[in-house]
Design an enzyme around this catalytic site. Sequence first.
Site, PDB file in Angstrom:
ATOM      1  N   GLU A 126     -76.990  54.204  87.699  1.00  0.00           N
ATOM      2  CA  GLU A 126     -76.310  55.271  88.437  1.00  0.00           C
ATOM      3  C   GLU A 126     -75.483  56.166  87.515  1.00  0.00           C
ATOM      4  O   GLU A 126     -75.462  57.383  87.675  1.00  0.00           O
ATOM      5  CB  GLU A 126     -75.427  54.686  89.541  1.00  0.00           C
ATOM      6  CG  GLU A 126     -76.206  54.132  90.722  1.00  0.00           C
ATOM      7  CD  GLU A 126     -76.780  55.201  91.632  1.00  0.00           C
ATOM      8  OE1 GLU A 126     -76.419  56.390  91.507  1.00  0.00           O
ATOM      9  OE2 GLU A 126     -77.599  54.842  92.500  1.00  0.00           O
ATOM     10  N   GLU A 160     -70.966  68.076  89.617  1.00  0.00           N
ATOM     11  CA  GLU A 160     -70.064  68.246  88.474  1.00  0.00           C
ATOM     12  C   GLU A 160     -69.712  66.865  87.948  1.00  0.00           C
ATOM     13  O   GLU A 160     -69.610  65.902  88.713  1.00  0.00           O
ATOM     14  CB  GLU A 160     -68.793  68.970  88.926  1.00  0.00           C
ATOM     15  CG  GLU A 160     -67.759  69.191  87.870  1.00  0.00           C
ATOM     16  CD  GLU A 160     -66.466  69.811  88.413  1.00  0.00           C
ATOM     17  OE1 GLU A 160     -65.557  70.018  87.597  1.00  0.00           O
ATOM     18  OE2 GLU A 160     -66.358  70.072  89.621  1.00  0.00           O
TER      19      GLU A 160
END
Length: 178
Positions: A92, A146
Amino acid sequence: MNNESHLLDKFRFCPVCGSPRFEVNDFKSKRCPDCGLVYYTNPCASCVAVILNERDELLVVRRACEPAKGTLDLPGGFCDCGESVEESVVREVKEETGLDAEVDAFLFSLPNIYPYGGLEVHTLDMFFLCRVRSGKDLCAADDASEATWIPWSEIKPEEFGLCSIRKGVEALLSKKPV
Protein backbone atom coordinates in the site's frame (compact mmCIF):
# COMPACT_ATOMS: atom_id res chain seq x y z
CA MET A 1 -23.88 -3.40 16.18
CA ASN A 2 -27.57 -3.45 15.31
CA ASN A 3 -29.18 -5.64 12.66
CA GLU A 4 -30.50 -2.62 10.73
CA SER A 5 -27.00 -1.79 9.47
CA HIS A 6 -25.74 -5.36 9.47
CA LEU A 7 -23.83 -6.43 6.37
CA LEU A 8 -25.57 -9.81 6.48
CA ASP A 9 -28.92 -8.09 5.80
CA LYS A 10 -27.71 -7.76 2.20
CA PHE A 11 -27.43 -11.56 1.90
CA ARG A 12 -30.90 -12.99 1.35
CA PHE A 13 -29.99 -16.44 0.00
CA CYS A 14 -27.66 -19.11 1.32
CA PRO A 15 -24.38 -18.86 -0.60
CA VAL A 16 -23.96 -22.68 -0.57
CA CYS A 17 -27.38 -24.10 -1.49
CA GLY A 18 -29.29 -20.98 -2.61
CA SER A 19 -32.08 -21.44 -0.06
CA PRO A 20 -34.15 -18.32 0.63
CA ARG A 21 -34.31 -19.44 4.28
CA PHE A 22 -30.98 -17.82 5.19
CA GLU A 23 -31.86 -16.61 8.68
CA VAL A 24 -30.27 -14.52 11.42
CA ASN A 25 -28.39 -16.80 13.79
CA ASP A 26 -26.94 -14.10 16.06
CA PHE A 27 -25.57 -10.55 15.70
CA LYS A 28 -22.65 -11.70 13.54
CA SER A 29 -23.95 -14.71 11.64
CA LYS A 30 -26.71 -16.18 9.51
CA ARG A 31 -27.69 -19.83 9.36
CA CYS A 32 -29.28 -21.90 6.63
CA PRO A 33 -31.69 -24.47 8.07
CA ASP A 34 -31.66 -26.35 4.75
CA CYS A 35 -27.93 -27.16 4.45
CA GLY A 36 -26.73 -26.20 7.95
CA LEU A 37 -24.25 -23.50 6.90
CA VAL A 38 -23.52 -20.90 9.57
CA TYR A 39 -21.90 -17.89 7.88
CA TYR A 40 -20.07 -15.37 10.07
CA THR A 41 -19.13 -11.81 9.19
CA ASN A 42 -15.70 -11.02 10.52
CA PRO A 43 -13.84 -7.74 10.09
CA CYS A 44 -11.74 -7.24 7.00
CA ALA A 45 -8.03 -6.77 7.66
CA SER A 46 -6.71 -3.30 6.91
CA CYS A 47 -3.23 -1.85 7.36
CA VAL A 48 -1.96 1.63 8.16
CA ALA A 49 1.63 2.90 7.81
CA VAL A 50 3.09 5.35 10.30
CA ILE A 51 6.26 6.72 8.72
CA LEU A 52 8.45 9.40 10.28
CA ASN A 53 11.50 10.86 8.57
CA GLU A 54 14.73 12.20 10.03
CA ARG A 55 13.22 15.73 10.20
CA ASP A 56 10.45 14.51 12.55
CA GLU A 57 7.79 14.68 9.83
CA LEU A 58 4.91 12.25 9.29
CA LEU A 59 4.14 10.92 5.82
CA VAL A 60 0.50 11.63 4.92
CA VAL A 61 -1.60 11.29 1.81
CA ARG A 62 -4.73 13.10 0.69
CA ARG A 63 -7.66 10.88 -0.24
CA ALA A 64 -8.55 11.02 -3.94
CA CYS A 65 -11.76 8.99 -3.53
CA GLU A 66 -14.73 8.68 -1.22
CA PRO A 67 -15.16 8.09 1.60
CA ALA A 68 -13.67 11.28 3.04
CA LYS A 69 -12.36 12.47 -0.33
CA GLY A 70 -9.96 15.39 0.02
CA THR A 71 -9.06 14.75 3.66
CA LEU A 72 -5.75 13.61 5.05
CA ASP A 73 -5.00 9.93 5.54
CA LEU A 74 -2.09 7.70 6.37
CA PRO A 75 -0.86 5.31 3.66
CA GLY A 76 -2.62 1.98 3.88
CA GLY A 77 -5.65 0.00 2.85
CA PHE A 78 -7.25 -3.42 2.67
CA CYS A 79 -5.15 -6.56 2.83
CA ASP A 80 -5.40 -8.80 -0.21
CA CYS A 81 -6.10 -12.52 0.00
CA GLY A 82 -2.89 -14.50 0.27
CA GLU A 83 -0.73 -11.73 1.75
CA SER A 84 0.23 -10.96 5.32
CA VAL A 85 -0.71 -7.64 6.85
CA GLU A 86 2.97 -6.70 6.81
CA GLU A 87 3.13 -7.42 3.07
CA SER A 88 -0.06 -5.39 2.63
CA VAL A 89 1.29 -2.29 4.33
CA VAL A 90 4.48 -2.40 2.23
CA ARG A 91 2.40 -2.80 -0.96
CA GLU A 92 0.00 0.00 0.00
CA VAL A 93 2.84 2.44 0.77
CA LYS A 94 4.37 1.67 -2.64
CA GLU A 95 1.02 2.04 -4.46
CA GLU A 96 0.08 5.34 -2.79
CA THR A 97 3.47 7.06 -2.47
CA GLY A 98 5.95 5.29 -4.75
CA LEU A 99 8.21 4.64 -1.74
CA ASP A 100 9.71 1.32 -0.65
CA ALA A 101 8.80 0.72 3.00
CA GLU A 102 9.97 -1.72 5.63
CA VAL A 103 7.94 -2.66 8.69
CA ASP A 104 9.67 -1.95 12.00
CA ALA A 105 6.92 -2.74 14.52
CA PHE A 106 3.23 -3.32 15.09
CA LEU A 107 1.81 -0.38 17.07
CA PHE A 108 -1.90 -1.02 17.77
CA SER A 109 -5.23 -1.81 16.10
CA LEU A 110 -8.61 -0.09 15.98
CA PRO A 111 -12.01 -1.35 14.83
CA ASN A 112 -13.64 0.67 12.09
CA ILE A 113 -16.72 0.79 9.89
CA TYR A 114 -15.74 1.70 6.34
CA PRO A 115 -18.51 2.77 3.96
CA TYR A 116 -17.99 1.00 0.63
CA GLY A 117 -20.39 0.56 -2.27
CA GLY A 118 -23.45 1.26 -0.13
CA LEU A 119 -22.33 -1.21 2.54
CA GLU A 120 -20.86 -0.71 5.98
CA VAL A 121 -17.77 -2.91 5.98
CA HIS A 122 -16.36 -3.71 9.41
CA THR A 123 -12.57 -3.55 9.38
CA LEU A 124 -9.75 -4.03 11.83
CA ASP A 125 -7.19 -1.33 11.07
CA MET A 126 -3.69 -2.40 12.11
CA PHE A 127 -1.14 0.39 12.55
CA PHE A 128 2.53 -0.31 11.82
CA LEU A 129 5.61 1.78 12.38
CA CYS A 130 7.45 1.70 9.05
CA ARG A 131 10.50 3.32 7.55
CA VAL A 132 11.45 4.20 4.02
CA ARG A 133 14.96 4.10 2.62
CA SER A 134 14.57 7.47 0.94
CA GLY A 135 11.78 9.97 0.43
CA LYS A 136 13.16 11.36 -2.83
CA ASP A 137 10.80 9.31 -5.05
CA LEU A 138 7.66 10.46 -3.20
CA CYS A 139 4.71 10.86 -5.56
CA ALA A 140 0.99 10.40 -5.02
CA ALA A 141 -0.61 7.55 -6.93
CA ASP A 142 -3.46 5.03 -6.80
CA ASP A 143 -6.16 6.43 -4.48
CA ALA A 144 -3.99 9.27 -3.13
CA SER A 145 -4.20 12.70 -4.78
CA GLU A 146 -1.26 14.07 -2.77
CA ALA A 147 1.59 12.68 -0.68
CA THR A 148 3.59 14.92 1.61
CA TRP A 149 5.46 15.18 4.89
CA ILE A 150 3.93 17.14 7.78
CA PRO A 151 6.03 18.25 10.77
CA TRP A 152 5.02 16.28 13.86
CA SER A 153 4.26 19.54 15.69
CA GLU A 154 1.75 20.59 12.98
CA ILE A 155 -0.36 17.41 12.85
CA LYS A 156 -4.07 18.10 13.41
CA PRO A 157 -6.21 14.97 13.93
CA GLU A 158 -9.37 16.78 12.77
CA GLU A 159 -7.88 17.00 9.25
CA PHE A 160 -7.98 13.20 8.93
CA GLY A 161 -11.34 12.20 7.47
CA LEU A 162 -11.65 8.54 8.42
CA CYS A 163 -12.71 7.94 12.02
CA SER A 164 -10.25 5.16 12.85
CA ILE A 165 -7.34 7.05 11.26
CA ARG A 166 -8.26 10.17 13.24
CA LYS A 167 -8.38 8.12 16.45
CA GLY A 168 -5.08 6.50 15.51
CA VAL A 169 -3.44 9.88 14.92
CA GLU A 170 -4.75 11.05 18.30
CA ALA A 171 -3.22 7.96 19.91
CA LEU A 172 0.06 8.58 18.11
CA LEU A 173 0.16 12.19 19.26
CA SER A 174 -0.39 11.14 22.86
CA LYS A 175 2.63 8.84 22.71
CA LYS A 176 4.89 9.45 19.74
CA PRO A 177 6.38 6.28 18.23
CA VAL A 178 10.17 6.15 18.14
